[in-house]
Design a protein around this motif. Structure first.
Motif, PDB file in Angstrom:
ATOM      1  N   ILE A  37      -2.571  -2.782 -14.171  1.00 13.59           N
ATOM      2  CA  ILE A  37      -2.073  -1.396 -14.193  1.00 13.59           C
ATOM      3  C   ILE A  37      -0.937  -1.301 -15.224  1.00 13.59           C
ATOM      4  O   ILE A  37      -0.191  -2.264 -15.412  1.00 13.59           O
ATOM      5  N   ASP A  38      -0.802  -0.136 -15.889  1.00 14.49           N
ATOM      6  CA  ASP A  38       0.248  -0.021 -16.909  1.00 14.49           C
ATOM      7  C   ASP A  38       1.643  -0.065 -16.297  1.00 14.49           C
ATOM      8  O   ASP A  38       2.532  -0.732 -16.808  1.00 14.49           O
ATOM      9  N   ILE A  39       1.827   0.679 -15.209  1.00 15.96           N
ATOM     10  CA  ILE A  39       3.167   0.727 -14.580  1.00 15.96           C
ATOM     11  C   ILE A  39       3.028   0.670 -13.067  1.00 15.96           C
ATOM     12  O   ILE A  39       2.270   1.453 -12.484  1.00 15.96           O
ATOM     13  N   VAL A  40       3.770  -0.243 -12.449  1.00 18.93           N
ATOM     14  CA  VAL A  40       3.737  -0.346 -10.985  1.00 18.93           C
ATOM     15  C   VAL A  40       5.094   0.122 -10.446  1.00 18.93           C
ATOM     16  O   VAL A  40       6.140  -0.357 -10.889  1.00 18.93           O
ATOM     17  N   ILE A  41       5.052   1.068  -9.515  1.00 22.09           N
ATOM     18  CA  ILE A  41       6.290   1.501  -8.851  1.00 22.09           C
ATOM     19  C   ILE A  41       6.217   1.021  -7.411  1.00 22.09           C
ATOM     20  O   ILE A  41       5.278   1.355  -6.678  1.00 22.09           O
ATOM     21  N   THR A  42       7.215   0.232  -7.014  1.00 23.98           N
ATOM     22  CA  THR A  42       7.221  -0.305  -5.655  1.00 23.98           C
ATOM     23  C   THR A  42       8.064   0.601  -4.771  1.00 23.98           C
ATOM     24  O   THR A  42       9.233   0.851  -5.074  1.00 23.98           O
ATOM     25  N   GLY A  43       7.442   1.107  -3.718  1.00 21.63           N
ATOM     26  CA  GLY A  43       8.187   1.964  -2.807  1.00 21.63           C
ATOM     27  C   GLY A  43       7.252   2.746  -1.921  1.00 21.63           C
ATOM     28  O   GLY A  43       6.027   2.638  -2.035  1.00 21.63           O
ATOM     29  N   LYS A  44       7.869   3.530  -1.022  1.00 24.48           N
ATOM     30  CA  LYS A  44       7.064   4.355  -0.135  1.00 24.48           C
ATOM     31  C   LYS A  44       6.609   5.602  -0.882  1.00 24.48           C
ATOM     32  O   LYS A  44       7.408   6.217  -1.611  1.00 24.48           O
ATOM     33  N   ALA A  45       5.378   5.990  -0.642  1.00 23.30           N
ATOM     34  CA  ALA A  45       4.834   7.179  -1.304  1.00 23.30           C
ATOM     35  C   ALA A  45       5.731   8.393  -1.093  1.00 23.30           C
ATOM     36  O   ALA A  45       6.011   9.149  -2.023  1.00 23.30           O
ATOM     37  N   LYS A  46       6.223   8.580   0.118  1.00 22.72           N
ATOM     38  CA  LYS A  46       7.018   9.789   0.412  1.00 22.72           C
ATOM     39  C   LYS A  46       8.341   9.820  -0.364  1.00 22.72           C
ATOM     40  O   LYS A  46       8.914  10.875  -0.579  1.00 22.72           O
ATOM     41  N   ASP A  47       8.826   8.636  -0.782  1.00 21.56           N
ATOM     42  CA  ASP A  47      10.063   8.596  -1.568  1.00 21.56           C
ATOM     43  C   ASP A  47       9.780   8.737  -3.065  1.00 21.56           C
ATOM     44  O   ASP A  47      10.559   9.346  -3.795  1.00 21.56           O
ATOM     45  N   VAL A  48       8.694   8.119  -3.528  1.00 17.66           N
ATOM     46  CA  VAL A  48       8.443   8.045  -4.971  1.00 17.66           C
ATOM     47  C   VAL A  48       7.751   9.301  -5.515  1.00 17.66           C
ATOM     48  O   VAL A  48       8.173   9.856  -6.535  1.00 17.66           O
ATOM     49  N   VAL A  49       6.691   9.753  -4.840  1.00 18.26           N
ATOM     50  CA  VAL A  49       5.870  10.835  -5.418  1.00 18.26           C
ATOM     51  C   VAL A  49       6.684  12.114  -5.666  1.00 18.26           C
ATOM     52  O   VAL A  49       6.579  12.713  -6.731  1.00 18.26           O
ATOM     53  N   PRO A  50       7.552  12.537  -4.729  1.00 19.69           N
ATOM     54  CA  PRO A  50       8.333  13.750  -5.005  1.00 19.69           C
ATOM     55  C   PRO A  50       9.236  13.600  -6.230  1.00 19.69           C
ATOM     56  O   PRO A  50       9.477  14.575  -6.936  1.00 19.69           O
ATOM     57  N   LEU A  51       9.704  12.399  -6.527  1.00 20.65           N
ATOM     58  CA  LEU A  51      10.560  12.199  -7.701  1.00 20.65           C
ATOM     59  C   LEU A  51       9.767  12.439  -8.981  1.00 20.65           C
ATOM     60  O   LEU A  51      10.252  13.059  -9.922  1.00 20.65           O
ATOM     61  N   LEU A  52       8.539  11.978  -9.007  1.00 26.27           N
ATOM     62  CA  LEU A  52       7.719  12.138 -10.209  1.00 26.27           C
ATOM     63  C   LEU A  52       7.566  13.614 -10.506  1.00 26.27           C
ATOM     64  O   LEU A  52       7.633  14.058 -11.634  1.00 26.27           O
ATOM     65  N   CYS A  53       7.369  14.350  -9.467  1.00 26.70           N
ATOM     66  CA  CYS A  53       7.145  15.777  -9.534  1.00 26.70           C
ATOM     67  C   CYS A  53       8.369  16.546  -9.965  1.00 26.70           C
ATOM     68  O   CYS A  53       8.362  17.236 -10.953  1.00 26.70           O
ATOM     69  N   GLU A  54       9.444  16.369  -9.193  1.00 27.81           N
ATOM     70  CA  GLU A  54      10.676  17.125  -9.451  1.00 27.81           C
ATOM     71  C   GLU A  54      11.117  17.000 -10.890  1.00 27.81           C
ATOM     72  O   GLU A  54      11.381  17.963 -11.557  1.00 27.81           O
TER      73      GLU A  54
END
Ligand code: NAD
Ligand code: ZN
Length: 248
Positions: A225-242
């Motif tokens: 994978i090009d980039i791996v983000i380690t963390g809980k979906a509920k914490d990470v996904v909203p950051l990508l969006c905002e």
């Protein structure tokens, strides 16, 4: 790279993306309290999910399989979408093309407001007649065995793609189109061991797209994978969006 710099990098990728595809798995709903199959809470009465979610198990002991689904339906009925489901529903409107593909059967993406989510493995709130193949919504709790088709009296089964069964061809076609065409694929909360979803990231890479994995733990796909983000979906996904809003 720290998670913060990794997240920034993904935000930039998303800012210039026109077509975004997302693949979700049980991990995104783990944050809503729905157990994954492979986590510690995945066992039910000493049965492994893989041994129950199969055409063989249903042919051999339909009552046992329905008891398991009845238990899962009761469990899921009390759960609501979390911040990751909600962020994906919001994200959809920001790109010229956006395709959400899920292996989950819990219906939480739809409940969060995602329209046209491709439910690759079906939906636990739908049943299918084994005789006339009619699909209907059914929210009965608990399921009284044997559940019967109101049209023909045939035995109903969950409208789920079980292990060893093929995906619905029109759904698979739409997934393939998204994988061929997307600029970015986000792979969220899936262990990457169930095919064909396990190959989606490689397909996107072969077609020249950029791949991002969001998971609590490394998966068999992480290395490619090009980039791996380690963390809980509920914490990470909203950051990508905002942050992709601010940068646009
Ligand atoms: P899986 O159980 O094999 O893997 C879950 C993945 O999510 C793991 O890699 C785990 O590290 C990760 N994870 C756990 N908690 C997380 C969190 N908070 N944030 C991010 N990642 C997290 O699930 P799968 O890959 O989806 O495959 C299992 C199969 O089981 C699918 O076919 C699916 O249909 C079915 N299933 C569905 C549900 C559901 O509908 N909610 C639940 C269990 C299983
Ligand atoms: Zn019928």
């Amino acid at each position: 790279m720290t998670n913060e710099s990794v997240i920034k990098k993904v935000q930039h990728k998303l800012c210039s993306a026109k077509f975004v595809a997302v693949l979700t798995g049980a991990g995104i709903s783990a944050d809503s309290g729905v157990p994954t199959f492979r986590g510690a809470e995945g066992l039910w009465k000493q049965h492994r999910a893989e041994d129950l979610a199969s055409p063989h198990a249903f042919a051999h002991d339909p009552k046992l399989v329905w008891e398991w689904y009845s238990w899962r339906r009761e469990l899921i009925a009390t759960k609501v979408p979390n911040l990751a489901h909600e962020a994906l529903a919001t994200m959809a409107g920001r790109f010229s093309s956006f395709v959400l593909m899920t292996q989950n059967v819990d219906g939480l993406h739809g409940m969060a407001g995602s329209q046209d989510c491709l439910e690759m493995h079906g939906n636990i709130w739908k049943v299918r007649c084994t005789k006339c193949f009619t699909v209907t919504e059914n929210r009965d709790l608990p399921i009284v065995f044997p559940p019967q088709c109101s049209a023909c009296g045939g035995l109903l089964r969950p409208h789920i793609v079980w292990f060893g069964e093929p995906l619905d061809p029109p759904v698979l076609d739409r997934c393939m189109h998204a994988l061929q065409s997307c600029d970015v694929l986000l792979v969220i909360g899936t262990s990457g061991v169930v095919q064909p979803a396990a190959s989606f990231a490689m397909m996107v890479k072969s077609a020249g797209g950029y791949t991002v994995e969001i998971n609590l733990d490394p998966t068999p796909s992480s290395g490619s994978i090009d980039i791996v983000i380690t963390g809980k979906a509920k914490d990470v996904v909203p950051l990508l969006c905002e942050n992709s809003i601010q940068d646009v």
